[in-house]
Enzyme design. Structure first.
Site, PDB file in Angstrom:
ATOM      1  CB  ALA A  69      -0.867  -0.018   1.247  1.00  0.00           C
ATOM      2  N   GLY A 108       0.392  -5.078   0.673  1.00  0.00           N
ATOM      3  CA  GLY A 108      -0.776  -4.990  -0.196  1.00  0.00           C
ATOM      4  C   GLY A 108      -0.516  -5.540  -1.591  1.00  0.00           C
ATOM      5  CD  GLU A 111      -2.793  -7.469   2.453  1.00  0.00           C
ATOM      6  OE1 GLU A 111      -2.463  -6.284   2.194  1.00  0.00           O
ATOM      7  OE2 GLU A 111      -3.427  -7.784   3.459  1.00  0.00           O
ATOM      8  CD  GLU A 131       1.203  -5.892   5.175  1.00  0.00           C
ATOM      9  OE1 GLU A 131       2.013  -6.813   5.399  1.00  0.00           O
ATOM     10  OE2 GLU A 131       0.449  -5.890   4.196  1.00  0.00           O
TER      11      GLU A 131
HETATM   12  N1  3HC Z   1       4.681   3.384  -0.089  1.00  0.00           N
HETATM   13  C1  3HC Z   1       5.198   4.558  -0.465  1.00  0.00           C
HETATM   14  N2  3HC Z   1       6.487   4.747  -0.794  1.00  0.00           N
HETATM   15  C2  3HC Z   1       7.282   3.660  -0.745  1.00  0.00           C
HETATM   16  C3  3HC Z   1       6.813   2.390  -0.360  1.00  0.00           C
HETATM   17  C4  3HC Z   1       5.441   2.271  -0.028  1.00  0.00           C
HETATM   18  N3  3HC Z   1       4.901   1.100   0.331  1.00  0.00           N
HETATM   19  N4  3HC Z   1       7.835   1.515  -0.405  1.00  0.00           N
HETATM   20  C5  3HC Z   1       8.909   2.208  -0.808  1.00  0.00           C
HETATM   21  N5  3HC Z   1       8.578   3.506  -1.014  1.00  0.00           N
HETATM   22  C6  3HC Z   1       9.449   4.579  -1.504  1.00  0.00           C
HETATM   23  C7  3HC Z   1      10.613   4.857  -0.556  1.00  0.00           C
HETATM   24  O1  3HC Z   1      10.232   5.785   0.441  1.00  0.00           O
HETATM   25  C8  3HC Z   1      11.651   5.422  -1.506  1.00  0.00           C
HETATM   26  O2  3HC Z   1      11.281   6.771  -1.742  1.00  0.00           O
HETATM   27  P1  3HC Z   1      12.430   7.891  -1.992  1.00  0.00           P
HETATM   28  O3  3HC Z   1      13.159   7.429  -3.209  1.00  0.00           O
HETATM   29  O4  3HC Z   1      11.639   9.130  -2.156  1.00  0.00           O
HETATM   30  O5  3HC Z   1      13.276   7.872  -0.761  1.00  0.00           O
HETATM   31  C9  3HC Z   1      11.410   4.632  -2.796  1.00  0.00           C
HETATM   32  O6  3HC Z   1      10.089   4.098  -2.672  1.00  0.00           O
HETATM   33  C10 3HC Z   1      12.365   3.484  -2.996  1.00  0.00           C
HETATM   34  O7  3HC Z   1      12.401   2.713  -1.800  1.00  0.00           O
HETATM   35  P2  3HC Z   1      13.778   2.190  -1.204  1.00  0.00           P
HETATM   36  O8  3HC Z   1      14.785   3.271  -1.172  1.00  0.00           O
HETATM   37  O9  3HC Z   1      13.451   1.502   0.075  1.00  0.00           O
HETATM   38  O10 3HC Z   1      14.202   1.140  -2.337  1.00  0.00           O
HETATM   39  P3  3HC Z   1      14.789  -0.307  -2.201  1.00  0.00           P
HETATM   40  O11 3HC Z   1      14.940  -0.824  -3.567  1.00  0.00           O
HETATM   41  O12 3HC Z   1      15.962  -0.305  -1.278  1.00  0.00           O
HETATM   42  O13 3HC Z   1      13.663  -1.184  -1.457  1.00  0.00           O
HETATM   43  C11 3HC Z   1      11.455  -2.055  -1.071  1.00  0.00           C
HETATM   44  C12 3HC Z   1      12.425  -1.418  -2.096  1.00  0.00           C
HETATM   45  C13 3HC Z   1      11.973  -3.438  -0.668  1.00  0.00           C
HETATM   46  C14 3HC Z   1      10.122  -2.169  -1.725  1.00  0.00           C
HETATM   47  C15 3HC Z   1      11.408  -1.157   0.183  1.00  0.00           C
HETATM   48  O14 3HC Z   1      11.137   0.165  -0.224  1.00  0.00           O
HETATM   49  C16 3HC Z   1      10.342  -1.544   1.160  1.00  0.00           C
HETATM   50  O15 3HC Z   1      10.554  -2.426   1.970  1.00  0.00           O
HETATM   51  N6  3HC Z   1       9.189  -0.831   1.132  1.00  0.00           N
HETATM   52  C17 3HC Z   1       8.127  -1.042   2.067  1.00  0.00           C
HETATM   53  C18 3HC Z   1       7.342  -2.286   1.733  1.00  0.00           C
HETATM   54  C19 3HC Z   1       6.202  -2.447   2.698  1.00  0.00           C
HETATM   55  O16 3HC Z   1       6.350  -2.300   3.893  1.00  0.00           O
HETATM   56  N7  3HC Z   1       5.011  -2.779   2.169  1.00  0.00           N
HETATM   57  C20 3HC Z   1       3.843  -2.904   2.978  1.00  0.00           C
HETATM   58  C21 3HC Z   1       3.158  -1.569   3.027  1.00  0.00           C
HETATM   59  S1  3HC Z   1       1.810  -1.531   4.142  1.00  0.00           S
HETATM   60  C22 3HC Z   1       0.569  -2.340   3.314  1.00  0.00           C
HETATM   61  O17 3HC Z   1       0.758  -2.840   2.252  1.00  0.00           O
HETATM   62  C23 3HC Z   1      -0.752  -2.352   4.026  1.00  0.00           C
HETATM   63  C24 3HC Z   1      -1.719  -3.310   3.427  1.00  0.00           C
HETATM   64  O18 3HC Z   1      -1.715  -4.520   4.112  1.00  0.00           O
HETATM   65  C25 3HC Z   1      -3.107  -2.746   3.441  1.00  0.00           C
END
Ligand code: 3HC
Length: 699
Positions: A69, A108, A111, A131
């Site tokens: 998400a 997400g 999911e 998450e």
């Molecule tokens: N939402 C918004 N922005 C995100 C994001 C997300 N889920 N995931 C990454 N970004 C952004 C980062 O902030 C970064 O932005 P910037 O360049 O402005 O600093 C850019 O994307 C690139 O991210 P990374 O620098 O971390 O790039 P990497 O290649 O090192 O890693 C990744 C990529 C493994 C996808 C890592 O970014 C990550 O772990 N992201 C979070 C993933 C996550 O936690 N997903 C679950 C979200 S909550 C959810 O899904 C709720 C649902 O159940 C309803």
């Protein structure tokens, strides 16, 4: 647009024969922001209405399938459709659907894949439900659909650890249906769509599968998370949601939503998301970007704990390292420590055995500083005395090749004074590692008055390569972290002097979320270090107005011992776990009597409030005078270097939850007792007056 019909700025669809293709293109990580959610619903509905296709394949452009998400939307008013609603539409599609997963399919994103009717992943890709690391739980069906495919134990493992699993493991557990050779996501999408039509790739709705109950696994995991992480509420909520996956899907999803909302509304969610963005924000500054200098050979001076840890970290990142010590036995000890550190990395699964051997082959031990003639960077990590450092930098000035970067790992000393011993101050900076340096992720990058921009940018480049979080700091006594620690460390002594017991202080701060109270940390690190420092400082005389010079701590060191290593300190360690040392209570009474102090009662909350208020006051001064660039830099220093509880987001994120007005009120009240120590920082007073928050100062 990758496909010919766009349904939003991030989603398009098109046809290849009987196969409908939906493409999500929402850089950087295809997060399911509003444009993706709206576009996806419209695309699925349009393809079903067209009734031209016999299969729908969903793929993503760019580096990854959906990585979750859009976290930036959290905490803001929600915009319909929610991801859950989108996935209901996707799952209900009359035309069978398949997700083509590449990169990291997370949260997400996974999911979404669970709501399609089959999941095909490229070899080497990863997937997961991370998450919990953001203070929430999977909130779009992950806790309900994954157990139906893989069984409850695997779903518990993936969702509670938040780990990124290999898709090959997912295939084994039923969480992924097929793993294919890597290729263009669109080509694989077409091929898989054709396989669905040919009947060679089976599809099914996850909602139609019944999850097999496993009450024992749910109970055991609940017990484990409550014991291991008593401060985090979301882990237990996650386990309970997975426990509800034996219900019919609609009921289970309702339960998931309830557990999700408890977490979404908690300050822990805000703290953990601040930590996620903060880790990235610290290097998202002009100083970290731009030209860097070439870096392959690194010299480390000093084979003690710190120098060996730094050398280990550099070797693990693939650099050639020359380790310099003055005496053969010290050099041997340094090499032995590095070998032990690398062995530890292998046994912790951080490194493969062949990589350890390759790393060790890149280590060159030396007894002469002349061995540093051709290195690109030297990191000095010797005893913390200015005269010694000046002598070393004077020698480096003549030995090192032009353009080599000269760094000091000093924790406190003036980088400008060190740089002044060379005729190349533009090449000098501070690289302050935290012990153990091959484990702790913080690197303070200290900018001297004359440090060249490419030297600073190389510091950030190094931090990234070492897997560390580089934070820019300006020169002052202790930089960001140790300067603030020096200030709030005093409040711990004052609390004990004025009436709290060391155990009471430790218990209060552990209940706040610190892994270990400060007195237990002192016993673990060894009380002798602080003792020696205080003896040196006493010789210099206490700063005017200071009412405590460490008499309690000194007498504990002199009469009882230096902590864990001598078996006695604030606590006794005869039984293994710490028991308060009764002799310490006598010493405290003695010192209070000498100083004419009548002990007061402190509640747990009083202790936390005084400690955190002192912490925040000095942190505010560090931001105000520019030692740290922004509040978020201070926060990341404490999360990655000092074990500050991550779910609190850092001291200044926590400060915003209290508010500047209340903080000023507290400081003024405490100042009635000790006006020398408790002073309102002008920045905090201004914030109290104009309503600014520390978060405002980050942007
Ligand atoms: N939402 C918004 N922005 C995100 C994001 C997300 N889920 N995931 C990454 N970004 C952004 C980062 O902030 C970064 O932005 P910037 O360049 O402005 O600093 C850019 O994307 C690139 O991210 P990374 O620098 O971390 O790039 P990497 O290649 O090192 O890693 C990744 C990529 C493994 C996808 C890592 O970014 C990550 O772990 N992201 C979070 C993933 C996550 O936690 N997903 C679950 C979200 S909550 C959810 O899904 C709720 C649902 O159940 C309803």
């Amino acid at each position: 647009m990758a496909e010919s019909n766009s349904t939003s700025e991030a989603v398009s669809y098109g046809y290849e024969g009987d196969v409908a293709l939906i493409c999500i293109d929402n850089p950087p990580v295809n997060a399911t922001g509003i444009a993706v959610r709206e576009g996806l619903v419209k695309a699925v509905e349009a393809i079903n209405a067209d009734a031209k296709a016999k299969a729908i394949a969903l793929y993503c452009a760019g580096r990854t399938f959906i990585a979750g998400a859009d976290i930036r939307e959290f905490g803001k008013p929600p915009k319909a459709p929610s991801l859950t609603e989108v996935l209901d539409v996707l799952e209900a599609s009359a035309i069978p659907t398949v997700s083509i997963m590449h990169g990291t399919t997370l949260g997400g994103g996974y999911e979404t894949a669970l709501a399609t009717h089959a999941r095909v992943a490229m070899k080497g890709a990863k997937f997961g439900l991370p998450e919990v690391l953001l203070g929430i739980i999977p909130g779009a069906g992950g806790t309900q659909r994954l157990p139906r495919l893989s069984g409850i134990p695997f779903a518990l493992d993936i969702a509670v650890s938040g780990r990124h699993a290999k898709v090959e493991e997912g295939l084994e557990k039923g969480a992924i249906d097929r793993v294919v050779e890597p290729g263009e996501p669109r080509d694989i999408a077409v091929a898989m769509g054709k396989e669905i039509i040919a009947g060679t790739l089976p599809t099914r709705r996850t909602a139609d599968i019944q999850a097999k109950a496993d009450d024992a696994a749910v109970a055991a995991t609940l017990d484990m998370v409550t014991k291991k992480n008593p401060h985090l509420i979301n882990l237990a909520e996650c386990v309970k949601a997975i426990g509800a996956s034996t219900l019919p899907l609609a009921e289970g999803l309702k339960k998931e939503r309830e557990h999700f909302m408890v977490c979404m509304n908690s300050p822990q969610r805000a703290g953990l998301i601040h930590a996620f963005f903060g880790e990235r924000a610290v290097s998202n500054i002009p100083e970290a970007k731009g030209e860097t200098r070439n870096l392959q050979k690194i010299g480390v001076i000093g084979g003690g704990t710190m120098g060996s840890g730094i050398a280990t970290s550099c070797l693990m990142a693939g650099y050639d390292v020359t380790l310099v010590e003055v005496k053969q036995d010290a050099l041997d000890r340094g090499v032995a420590t590095i070998t032990k550190n690398l062995d530890g990395a292998v046994s912790r699964g951080k490194m493969k055995a062949d990589k350890r051997d390759a790393a060790l082959a890149k280590l060159s031990p030396a007894l002469e500083m002349e061995a540093l003639a051709d290195v690109d960077l030297v990191i000095e990590a010797v005893f913390e005395k200015m005269e010694i450092k000046k002598d070393i930098f004077g020698k480096l000035n003549t030995i090192c090749k032009p353009g080599a970067i000269l760094a000091s790992n000093t924790s406190y000393l003036d980088i400008n004074a060190i740089a002044a011993c060379t005729d190349r101050p533009q090449d000098v900076l501070g690289l302050h590692f935290f012990s153990p340096a091959h484990v702790m992720r913080l690197l303070e990058i200290v900018q001297g008055e004359k440090t060249a921009p490419d030297v600073l940018a190389t510091g950030f480049h190094l931090a990234k390569n070492l897997g560390k979080v580089g934070v820019l700091a300006q020169v002052c006594d202790g930089f960001i972290g140790n300067r603030i620690l020096g200030h709030y460390g005093k409040v711990i002594s004052y609390l004990v002097l004025d009436g709290a017991s060391p155990q009471q202080v430790d218990d209060a701060l552990e209940s706040f979320g610190m892994a270990m109270g400060p007195h237990k940390v002192g016993d673990l690190a060894g009380l002798d270090i602080g003792y020696m420092t205080r003896q040196r400082r006493k010789e210099e005389g206490l700063p005017p107005g200071e009412r405590y010079g460490g008499d309690i701590a000194d007498r504990i060191s002199e009469r009882e011992g230096h902590g864990r290593k001598t078996g006695k300190g604030y606590y006794l360690y005869e039984t293994g776990s710490p028991v308060p040392n009764p002799a310490v209570a006598d010493i405290i009474d003695e010192v209070r009597a000498e100083k004419g102090i009548t002990p007061k009662d402190f509640t747990e909350q009083d202790i936390i409030d005084r400690y955190m208020t002192a912490f925040i006051a000095e942190a505010a001064r560090v931001v105000e005078d520019g030692t740290a660039k922004r509040p978020v830099d201070v926060d990341m220093v404490f999360l990655f270097g000092y074990g500050f509880p991550r779910h609190r987001g850092g001291p200044l994120h926590y400060a915003d939850t209290i508010g500047a007005k209340e903080l000023v009120r507290r400081i003024e009240a405490y100042a009635q007792e000790d006006a020398n120590y408790w002073k309102v920082p002008p920045l905090l007073r201004k914030m109290a007056e104009d309503g600014t928050t520390f978060a405002d100062l980050n942007s």
